[in-house]
Design a protein around this motif. Structure first.
Motif, PDB file in Angstrom:
ATOM      1  N   LEU A  76       7.817  -5.477  13.203  1.00 11.22           N
ATOM      2  CA  LEU A  76       7.400  -6.476  14.181  1.00 11.22           C
ATOM      3  C   LEU A  76       6.585  -7.599  13.545  1.00 11.22           C
ATOM      4  O   LEU A  76       6.657  -8.751  13.964  1.00 11.22           O
ATOM      5  CB  LEU A  76       6.577  -5.817  15.292  1.00 11.22           C
ATOM      6  N   TYR A  77       5.817  -7.229  12.505  1.00 10.26           N
ATOM      7  CA  TYR A  77       4.973  -8.218  11.832  1.00 10.26           C
ATOM      8  C   TYR A  77       5.565  -8.674  10.500  1.00 10.26           C
ATOM      9  O   TYR A  77       4.901  -9.360   9.736  1.00 10.26           O
ATOM     10  CB  TYR A  77       3.557  -7.649  11.647  1.00 10.26           C
ATOM     11  N   ALA A  78       6.833  -8.286  10.259  1.00  6.69           N
ATOM     12  CA  ALA A  78       7.569  -8.721   9.059  1.00  6.69           C
ATOM     13  C   ALA A  78       6.766  -8.495   7.789  1.00  6.69           C
ATOM     14  O   ALA A  78       6.650  -9.370   6.928  1.00  6.69           O
ATOM     15  CB  ALA A  78       7.959 -10.192   9.187  1.00  6.69           C
ATOM     16  N   ILE A  79       6.208  -7.292   7.638  1.00  6.74           N
ATOM     17  CA  ILE A  79       5.381  -6.981   6.474  1.00  6.74           C
ATOM     18  C   ILE A  79       6.268  -6.727   5.254  1.00  6.74           C
ATOM     19  O   ILE A  79       7.064  -5.798   5.240  1.00  6.74           O
ATOM     20  CB  ILE A  79       4.485  -5.759   6.745  1.00  6.74           C
ATOM     21  N   LEU A 133      -3.155  -9.772  -7.003  1.00  2.72           N
ATOM     22  CA  LEU A 133      -3.640  -8.601  -6.305  1.00  2.72           C
ATOM     23  C   LEU A 133      -2.876  -8.364  -5.013  1.00  2.72           C
ATOM     24  O   LEU A 133      -3.439  -8.067  -3.981  1.00  2.72           O
ATOM     25  CB  LEU A 133      -5.131  -8.756  -6.005  1.00  2.72           C
ATOM     26  N   ILE A 134      -1.561  -8.520  -5.085  1.00  2.00           N
ATOM     27  CA  ILE A 134      -0.684  -8.275  -3.938  1.00  2.00           C
ATOM     28  C   ILE A 134       0.453  -7.382  -4.398  1.00  2.00           C
ATOM     29  O   ILE A 134       1.026  -7.594  -5.457  1.00  2.00           O
ATOM     30  CB  ILE A 134      -0.095  -9.593  -3.392  1.00  2.00           C
ATOM     31  N   ILE A 135       0.750  -6.364  -3.636  1.00  2.00           N
ATOM     32  CA  ILE A 135       1.879  -5.500  -3.969  1.00  2.00           C
ATOM     33  C   ILE A 135       3.040  -5.826  -3.055  1.00  2.00           C
ATOM     34  O   ILE A 135       2.918  -5.779  -1.830  1.00  2.00           O
ATOM     35  CB  ILE A 135       1.512  -4.012  -3.828  1.00  2.00           C
ATOM     36  N   THR A 136       4.144  -6.216  -3.668  1.00  2.00           N
ATOM     37  CA  THR A 136       5.351  -6.498  -2.895  1.00  2.00           C
ATOM     38  C   THR A 136       6.093  -5.198  -2.655  1.00  2.00           C
ATOM     39  O   THR A 136       6.504  -4.529  -3.577  1.00  2.00           O
ATOM     40  CB  THR A 136       6.254  -7.485  -3.644  1.00  2.00           C
ATOM     41  N   MET A 137       6.242  -4.859  -1.385  1.00  2.00           N
ATOM     42  CA  MET A 137       6.860  -3.593  -1.042  1.00  2.00           C
ATOM     43  C   MET A 137       8.367  -3.683  -0.954  1.00  2.00           C
ATOM     44  O   MET A 137       9.063  -2.717  -1.114  1.00  2.00           O
ATOM     45  CB  MET A 137       6.366  -3.136   0.330  1.00  2.00           C
ATOM     46  N   LEU A 138       8.769  -4.840  -0.623  1.00  2.00           N
ATOM     47  CA  LEU A 138      10.166  -4.919  -0.272  1.00  2.00           C
ATOM     48  C   LEU A 138      11.078  -4.843  -1.444  1.00  2.00           C
ATOM     49  O   LEU A 138      10.739  -5.180  -2.540  1.00  2.00           O
ATOM     50  CB  LEU A 138      10.472  -6.235   0.405  1.00  2.00           C
ATOM     51  N   SER A 139      12.260  -4.374  -1.075  1.00  2.00           N
ATOM     52  CA  SER A 139      13.391  -4.652  -1.942  1.00  2.00           C
ATOM     53  C   SER A 139      14.462  -5.008  -0.945  1.00  2.00           C
ATOM     54  O   SER A 139      15.235  -4.194  -0.514  1.00  2.00           O
ATOM     55  CB  SER A 139      13.767  -3.420  -2.745  1.00  2.00           C
ATOM     56  N   ILE A 140      14.437  -6.271  -0.499  1.00  2.07           N
ATOM     57  CA  ILE A 140      15.373  -6.693   0.553  1.00  2.07           C
ATOM     58  C   ILE A 140      16.790  -6.409   0.099  1.00  2.07           C
ATOM     59  O   ILE A 140      17.209  -6.833  -0.948  1.00  2.07           O
ATOM     60  CB  ILE A 140      15.236  -8.197   0.788  1.00  2.07           C
ATOM     61  N   PRO A 141      17.568  -5.640   0.861  1.00  2.00           N
ATOM     62  CA  PRO A 141      18.949  -5.402   0.478  1.00  2.00           C
ATOM     63  C   PRO A 141      19.687  -6.721   0.486  1.00  2.00           C
ATOM     64  O   PRO A 141      19.467  -7.534   1.358  1.00  2.00           O
ATOM     65  CB  PRO A 141      19.487  -4.482   1.556  1.00  2.00           C
ATOM     66  N   GLY A 153       8.085 -15.889  -0.948  1.00  2.00           N
ATOM     67  CA  GLY A 153       6.788 -15.418  -1.412  1.00  2.00           C
ATOM     68  C   GLY A 153       6.348 -14.170  -0.672  1.00  2.00           C
ATOM     69  O   GLY A 153       6.989 -13.739   0.295  1.00  2.00           O
ATOM     70  N   PRO A 154       5.245 -13.559  -1.092  1.00  2.00           N
ATOM     71  CA  PRO A 154       4.804 -12.294  -0.496  1.00  2.00           C
ATOM     72  C   PRO A 154       4.469 -12.378   0.982  1.00  2.00           C
ATOM     73  O   PRO A 154       4.569 -11.394   1.693  1.00  2.00           O
ATOM     74  CB  PRO A 154       3.560 -11.934  -1.328  1.00  2.00           C
ATOM     75  N   TYR A 155       4.059 -13.559   1.465  1.00  2.00           N
ATOM     76  CA  TYR A 155       3.716 -13.696   2.877  1.00  2.00           C
ATOM     77  C   TYR A 155       4.740 -14.516   3.651  1.00  2.00           C
ATOM     78  O   TYR A 155       4.476 -15.026   4.726  1.00  2.00           O
ATOM     79  CB  TYR A 155       2.312 -14.292   3.023  1.00  2.00           C
ATOM     80  N   PHE A 156       5.935 -14.657   3.093  1.00  2.02           N
ATOM     81  CA  PHE A 156       7.108 -15.206   3.764  1.00  2.02           C
ATOM     82  C   PHE A 156       6.871 -16.604   4.341  1.00  2.02           C
ATOM     83  O   PHE A 156       6.576 -16.768   5.529  1.00  2.02           O
ATOM     84  CB  PHE A 156       7.583 -14.260   4.878  1.00  2.02           C
ATOM     85  N   ASP A 157       7.028 -17.604   3.506  1.00  7.58           N
ATOM     86  CA  ASP A 157       6.887 -18.996   3.917  1.00  7.58           C
ATOM     87  C   ASP A 157       8.201 -19.465   4.551  1.00  7.58           C
ATOM     88  O   ASP A 157       9.164 -19.799   3.867  1.00  7.58           O
ATOM     89  CB  ASP A 157       6.549 -19.863   2.700  1.00  7.58           C
TER      90      ASP A 157
END
Length: 378
Positions: free
Chosen positions: A341-344, A5-13, A199-203
């Motif tokens: 700023l919050y690295a979302i 139930l998490i949507i990953t927004m990024l597509s890190i270039p 991961g989605p919350y950046f470990d």
């Protein structure tokens, strides 16, 4: 079931080290009688862009400027295709454009065409093959979960079985990605691999050592610097750190600062109108808000909706009964965007901030939110 139930927004270039130049893509079908149109869709500079080329006598060509590898989605619509729109997206593929000459040989379809003269696409094939098995397994488990009836989702043993399988599949994928980064430190796809490992919350603990092990050329390149900035942003928003301040517009286009709410417990909640998991979580946030709004607590919503979707954002706020202050993070020219700023990278995401402005918890969902509020708000 958080991981479903998490949507990953990024597509890190990923890495773009090529100097400005041009690309030429020449395609040739096995049959000279082939005709129709080839479409390219891609995302660049914050916008979706399109291009197309006619297929005449079995050949087509694209040409344009290149400032580094660019991922595109290619679709071929044959002149013999039926008018039914549903048939038009079947012969499609993802690939990369890069400076120089790229040749595409189409035997049966665009999807299975062979590409030569392009090292990036060879590397892309290697990278996607690495992920193929785990992505198939993870996708299948998500379908299995969403295929459960409402009653089945209430069965803890059934849900846990799927979760355990998901944990195993994700762990296997991350292990393979770590190996990929170590064995291919100069690969264009290292940063995408690192993002998946994070991961989605950046470990940070998982990716910082890998990032530091990359060649200096990778770390100092544009995308390397962007990834380093993500690491720094995550460190600056760790529990115990002062919450970075920002300013965005509210529903009435009035500028509002996070610091305007200092002195209260604040749940800084990142979401979007189009995010299903976010909308599903909103009732839990509303419940917590109603329970603690008179006890020096409030919620500050920050939507990542685009400006063009402002009406959908406003409708979602009304439909979900969100009574707290809502801001929209849609100004891409803002150098101090809350999302940066919050690295979302994934939504929903949230940060619990105490009256002094210090972050005391992150990503509280469902009962965990009320439990934490009960703990800190006496």
């Amino acid at each position: 079931m958080k991981k479903l139930l998490i949507i990953t927004m990024l597509s890190i270039p990923v890495m773009a080290m090529a100097q400005s130049n041009t690309y030429t893509l020449k395609g040739k079908f096995k049959s000279a009688a082939a005709g129709g149109k080839v479409y390219l869709n891609y995302y660049k500079d914050g916008a979706t862009k399109k291009d197309s080329a006619l297929v005449q006598n079995g050949v087509f060509e694209f040409k344009g400027p290149s400032d580094g590898p660019q991922q595109v989605y290619m679709t071929f619509v044959s002149k013999d295709s039926p008018a039914d729109k549903k048939s038009r997206g079947r012969d499609s593929r993802s690939m990369y454009l890069d400076k120089g000459l790229i040749l595409m040989k189409v035997t049966d379809s665009i999807k299975t065409a062979t590409i030569s003269g392009s090292a990036i696409n060879t590397d892309y094939k290697k990278y996607t093959e690495l992920l193929k098995a785990s992505e198939t397994a993870i996708s299948g488990l998500r379908k299995e979960y969403y295929g459960l009836s409402a009653e089945q989702r209430k069965e803890a043993a059934t849900v846990k079985l799927i979760e355990d399988k998901m944990d195993k599949a994700e762990a296997g994928q991350k292990e393979a990605l770590v190996t990929y980064v170590k064995q291919n430190p100069g690969s264009y796809f290292c940063f995408e691999a690192l993002q998946k490992v994070a991961g989605p919350y950046f470990d940070i603990s998982k990716v910082e050592p890998l990032f530091n092990g990359l060649p200096a050329a990778q770390r100092n390149a544009k995308e390397g610097q962007a990834f380093a900035a993500s690491i720094a942003a995550n460190k600056s928003t760790a529990i115990g750190k002062a919450a970075p301040d920002f300013t965005h517009l509210d529903m009435g286009d009035k500028p509002v600062k996070l610091s305007d709410f200092k002195g209260k417990y604040i749940l800084l909640d990142f979401w979007a109108s189009w995010c299903g998991p976010c909308r599903a979580e909103n009732p839990n946030v509303l419940k917590a808000y109603n329970a603690y709004k008179d006890k020096n607590f409030t919620v500050l919503g920050v939507s990542v909706d685009q400006e063009k979707d402002k009406d959908k954002w406003l409708k979602a706020i009304k439909d979900d009964g969100m009574q707290w202050t809502q801001l929209i993070d849609s100004d891409r020219s803002n150098k101090k965007r809350a999302g940066d700023l919050y690295a979302i990278k994934s939504i929903p995401s949230n940060f619990l901030i105490d009256p002094s402005g210090k972050i005391i918890a992150k990503n509280l969902r469902g009962e965990a939110l009320e439990k934490k509020l009960a703990e800190v708000i006496k």
